[in-house]
Enzyme design. Structure first.
Site, PDB file in Angstrom:
ATOM      1  N   ALA A  16      86.096 -60.047  28.976  1.00 39.93           N
ATOM      2  CA  ALA A  16      85.145 -59.058  28.454  1.00 39.93           C
ATOM      3  C   ALA A  16      84.890 -59.256  26.971  1.00 39.93           C
ATOM      4  CB  ALA A  16      85.671 -57.645  28.719  1.00 39.93           C
ATOM      5  N   GLY A  18      82.410 -61.584  24.089  1.00 42.55           N
ATOM      6  CA  GLY A  18      80.966 -61.664  23.910  1.00 42.55           C
ATOM      7  C   GLY A  18      80.257 -62.357  25.054  1.00 42.55           C
ATOM      8  N   ALA A  19      80.805 -63.492  25.526  1.00 45.47           N
ATOM      9  CA  ALA A  19      80.150 -64.230  26.608  1.00 45.47           C
ATOM     10  C   ALA A  19      80.175 -63.429  27.905  1.00 45.47           C
ATOM     11  CB  ALA A  19      80.821 -65.591  26.803  1.00 45.47           C
ATOM     12  N   GLY A  20      81.339 -62.858  28.241  1.00 41.35           N
ATOM     13  CA  GLY A  20      81.460 -62.093  29.473  1.00 41.35           C
ATOM     14  C   GLY A  20      80.564 -60.870  29.494  1.00 41.35           C
ATOM     15  N   PHE A 119      76.937 -71.004   4.832  1.00 41.98           N
ATOM     16  CA  PHE A 119      78.116 -71.273   5.650  1.00 41.98           C
ATOM     17  C   PHE A 119      78.332 -72.778   5.690  1.00 41.98           C
ATOM     18  CE2 PHE A 119      80.966 -69.500   8.939  1.00 41.98           C
ATOM     19  CZ  PHE A 119      81.078 -68.194   8.472  1.00 41.98           C
ATOM     20  N   GLN A 239      89.655 -77.567  17.103  1.00 42.86           N
ATOM     21  CA  GLN A 239      89.318 -77.386  15.686  1.00 42.86           C
ATOM     22  C   GLN A 239      90.412 -76.633  14.926  1.00 42.86           C
ATOM     23  OE1 GLN A 239      86.088 -74.537  14.128  1.00 42.86           O
ATOM     24  NE2 GLN A 239      85.132 -76.562  13.971  1.00 42.86           N
ATOM     25  N   HIS A 241      90.746 -74.627  11.656  1.00 45.96           N
ATOM     26  CA  HIS A 241      89.963 -73.973  10.602  1.00 45.96           C
ATOM     27  C   HIS A 241      90.696 -74.153   9.285  1.00 45.96           C
ATOM     28  CE1 HIS A 241      87.822 -70.971   8.287  1.00 45.96           C
ATOM     29  NE2 HIS A 241      86.974 -70.799   9.283  1.00 45.96           N
ATOM     30  N   LEU A 251      92.747 -65.586  10.110  1.00 42.69           N
ATOM     31  CA  LEU A 251      91.601 -66.299   9.556  1.00 42.69           C
ATOM     32  C   LEU A 251      91.072 -65.646   8.282  1.00 42.69           C
ATOM     33  CD1 LEU A 251      90.113 -68.815  10.516  1.00 42.69           C
ATOM     34  CD2 LEU A 251      88.348 -67.308  11.426  1.00 42.69           C
ATOM     35  N   THR A 253      87.601 -65.934   6.648  1.00 39.47           N
ATOM     36  CA  THR A 253      86.299 -66.417   7.062  1.00 39.47           C
ATOM     37  C   THR A 253      85.696 -67.432   6.091  1.00 39.47           C
ATOM     38  OG1 THR A 253      84.014 -65.813   7.514  1.00 39.47           O
ATOM     39  CG2 THR A 253      85.177 -64.427   5.976  1.00 39.47           C
ATOM     40  N   GLU A 254      84.956 -68.366   6.686  1.00 39.61           N
ATOM     41  CA  GLU A 254      84.176 -69.317   5.916  1.00 39.61           C
ATOM     42  C   GLU A 254      83.153 -68.605   5.027  1.00 39.61           C
ATOM     43  OE1 GLU A 254      81.795 -73.221   7.456  1.00 39.61           O
ATOM     44  OE2 GLU A 254      83.623 -72.601   8.468  1.00 39.61           O
ATOM     45  N   ARG A 285      84.167 -78.070   9.010  1.00 41.88           N
ATOM     46  CA  ARG A 285      85.559 -77.618   9.033  1.00 41.88           C
ATOM     47  C   ARG A 285      86.558 -78.753   9.163  1.00 41.88           C
ATOM     48  NH1 ARG A 285      84.692 -72.197  12.803  1.00 41.88           N
ATOM     49  NH2 ARG A 285      83.761 -70.949  11.149  1.00 41.88           N
ATOM     50  N   GLU A 397      84.145 -69.829  24.775  1.00 43.15           N
ATOM     51  CA  GLU A 397      85.073 -70.860  24.309  1.00 43.15           C
ATOM     52  C   GLU A 397      85.761 -71.603  25.446  1.00 43.15           C
ATOM     53  OE1 GLU A 397      88.831 -71.491  21.207  1.00 43.15           O
ATOM     54  OE2 GLU A 397      87.939 -69.487  21.446  1.00 43.15           O
ATOM     55  N   ARG A 408      83.090 -78.042  15.970  1.00 47.12           N
ATOM     56  CA  ARG A 408      82.098 -76.958  15.990  1.00 47.12           C
ATOM     57  C   ARG A 408      81.615 -76.596  14.602  1.00 47.12           C
ATOM     58  NH1 ARG A 408      82.359 -71.717  15.177  1.00 47.12           N
ATOM     59  NH2 ARG A 408      84.605 -71.449  15.477  1.00 47.12           N
ATOM     60  N   SER A 413      80.126 -70.409  17.282  1.00 51.47           N
ATOM     61  CA  SER A 413      80.896 -69.804  18.377  1.00 51.47           C
ATOM     62  C   SER A 413      80.201 -68.542  18.875  1.00 51.47           C
ATOM     63  CB  SER A 413      82.328 -69.486  17.939  1.00 51.47           C
ATOM     64  OG  SER A 413      82.335 -68.590  16.855  1.00 51.47           O
TER      65      SER A 413
END
Length: 594
Positions: A16, A18-20, A119, A239, A241, A251, A253-254, A285, A397, A408, A413
């Site tokens: 559940a 983003g893709a789902g 970015f 990858q 990061h 993380l 963030t970039e 990256r 992913e 990537r 992503s």
């Protein structure tokens, strides 16, 4: 033996994030959909994505989707399939605008349009200079996407089974009949009978010691597919990061570098000027991660330790902006407004105030470029000829479409999640409207239930946390930022011994049924060990350096022999490798220069 319950839907979506959720939203407009997640949906790992989602909106300066596509292909070290990249970058524009219309609270420029920031690897292809392409909601972009999509799914009456852990795919020949899940609160097994199944289960960064990935990212969907005869594509490319919090891997963030942050070594040198003289700290990256590793290896880590500094203090950033001839300047208030979560993370976990002092960072295992092979509609493919397994889909992913190739591009992503999540949902709905629901096989839970009983009743003394620690150490030491034949071979040997120990001697303490996380984490360890071995075997055979796969013994990219995708099959307990060609379009492979 636990009780078995059966449910029936047209389409099942596992995961559940983003893709789902994007797939569920679109599929649910046409057919009856269930989303099964081992987490409450808004705790999915999409919520950890910080810096932005890339789309060539051109809201503040000229940008084009073709430039975004070129940057994606270049960032991938020319291993991405360019037909899929075109789909990604074209549809990113409409998808971001659609998210805005759903209510996603993007930051705004003074002109009212969606705000965009620089970015890593995002360029104006004509000038070579950085371009502002990353649309963002402060540094909580993934969180906002997740909340927005979940709200839309609730509005659309999507069926949710929260805290149900999917543990098997029901495949009969070249057909899909559903999945098997464990209800975490009771320990009961559930069969979800369906016409189609989509896996959107995320990555497997927990194979390594230092990772930005949540504890839940254990590669469940990918491992289930491997066990049901589906190959994994390009698993050697993982990858790292460049900017994870030292020792913790959380993380940074970039977007920090997009706002002007710079990387400094123990001498106070902005060392990316050596490795990427044109784009400096905003190189891709893999380039930045290797540069940090090389600085540390040369003895220029801070205080001789395995980290460097990321500096976003106004004093330092404004000095470099002035040297570059830029008129803009940043303030403490600007940093607090644009990067509130990062400021909070570093103060909480490091005791470092990023507007007053630099942040200690090191490369962290971050993202799987490889995974379950699919086409641009999310359909899972079975071989080098791209034979489709009807009714089975993957997105996000855990899937390999392949738009990321060997490395990537930052922000892609989130683009991947929403673009291919949407396309998968549309295709699933159409498939379910036309397909017949085939009957379940006899006793579809027997095999996975026997595996759970084996783990629960094991008495060999091998504790899951000890095996996991050994796996993470060998992957970090031997299949990390830099690799050689010797180190990867050691990892392969270590992992095979660990898998044998797991299969023979695993032992857990909790023998109960309700909320038995001890049992579930032991099962997850089996997934991680399987994927770690596939990663190492795939890496061992690729005798070149490309993107996230860097070998000291083969330091050059080799397009003659290795401009191809790896497919790794698990057959009768052994791994077999095959290959298929990369789809080349308008961008012919050439040396990457930053």
């Amino acid at each position: 033996m636990a009780e078995v319950k059966t449910h029936s839907f047209d389409a099942i979506i596992v995961g559940a994030g983003g893709a789902g959720l994007m797939a569920a939203l679109y599929a649910s407009r046409e057919v009856n959909v269930a989303v099964i997640s081992k987490l409450y949906p808004t705790r999915s790992h999409t919520g950890a994505a910080q810096g932005g989602i890339g789309a060539a909106l051109g809201n503040i300066e000229e940008d084009r989707w073709e430039w975004h596509a070129y940057d994606t292909v270049k960032g991938s070290d020319y291993l991405a399939d360019q037909d899929a990249v075109d789909v990604l970058c074209k549809e990113a524009i409409d998808t971001v605008i659609e998210l805005e219309h759903m209510g996603l609270p993007f930051d705004r420029f003074p002109n009212g349009k969606i705000s965009q920031r620089r970015f890593g690897g995002h360029t104006n292809n004509e000038t070579g200079k950085p371009v502002q392409r990353a649309c963002h909601a402060a540094d909580r972009t993934g969180h906002m996407i997740l909340q927005t999509l979940y709200q839309q799914c609730i509005k659309n009456k999507v069926n949710f089974f929260d805290e149900f852990h999917v543990v098997d795919l029901i495949r009969v020949g070249d057909t899909v009949r559903g999945v098997v899940a464990v209800e975490i609160s009771t320990g009961d097994f559930h069969v979800f009978h369906s016409k189609a199944v989509l896996f959107a289960t995320g990555g497997w960064g927990r194979c390594w010691e230092v990772t930005s990935n949540a504890h839940s990212l254990t590669g469940d969907g990918a491992a289930i597919c491997v066990r049901r005869g589906i190959p994994m594509e390009d698993m050697e490319f993982f990858q790292f990061h460049p900017t994870g919090i030292y020792r913790l891997g959380i993380l940074i963030t970039e977007g920090v570098r997009g706002e002007g942050g710079v990387l400094l070594n123990s001498k106070g040198e902005r060392f990316m000027e050596k490795y990427a003289p044109s784009i400096k700290d905003l190189a891709s990256r893999d380039v930045v991660s290797r540069a940090i590793f090389l600085e540390i290896q040369a003895g220029r880590g801070i205080n001789g330790e395995n980290y460097v500094h990321l500096d976003i203090t106004p004093e330092t950033v404004n000095k470099y902006l002035a040297e570059a001839g830029e008129s803009r300047r940043i303030t403490r208030e600007y940093v607090e407004a644009k990067l509130p979560d990062i400021a909070d993370f570093t103060r909480t976990y490091l005791g470092v105030d990023p507007v007053k002092e630099p942040m200690p960072i090191q490369p962290t295992a971050h993202y799987a470029m490889g995974g379950i092979p699919t086409d641009v509609d999310g359909r899972v493919v079975l071989d080098q000829n791209n034979k489709v397994l009807a009714g089975l889909y993957a997105a996000g992913e855990c899937a390999c479409v392949s738009v990321h190739g060997a490395n990537r591009l930052g922000t892609n992503s989130l683009v991947d999640l929403v673009v291919f999540g949407r396309r998968s949902g549309v295709h699933m709905a159409q498939y379910c409207k036309e397909a017949e629901k085939l009957p379940l096989p006899k006793n579809p839970v027997d095999e996975v239930m026997a595996e759970f009983d084996r783990i629960r009743n094991g008495s060999g003394g091998a504790k899951p946390y000890e095996l996991r620690k050994q796996m993470q150490k060998t992957m970090t030491d031997n299949v990390g930022v830099f690799r050689t034949d010797e180190t990867i071979s050691k990892a392969v040997d270590d992992l095979r011994l660990l898998r044998a120990e797991y299969n023979r001697n695993i032992q857990i303490d909790d023998k109960g049924a309700r909320f038995n996380t001890d049992l579930l984490e032991a099962w997850e360890l089996g997934c991680l060990l399987e994927l770690a071995e596939i990663t190492a075997v795939s890496a061992l055979n690729r005798t070149e350096s490309r993107g996230g796969h860097a070998r000291d013994d083969y330091p050059k990219r080799n397009d003659v022999d290795w401009l191809k995708h790896t497919l790794c099959f698990s057959e009768n307990g052994k791994l077999r490798l095959d290959y298929k060609p990369v789809v080349i379009g308008r961008y012919q492979p050439k040396e990457r220069v930053y």
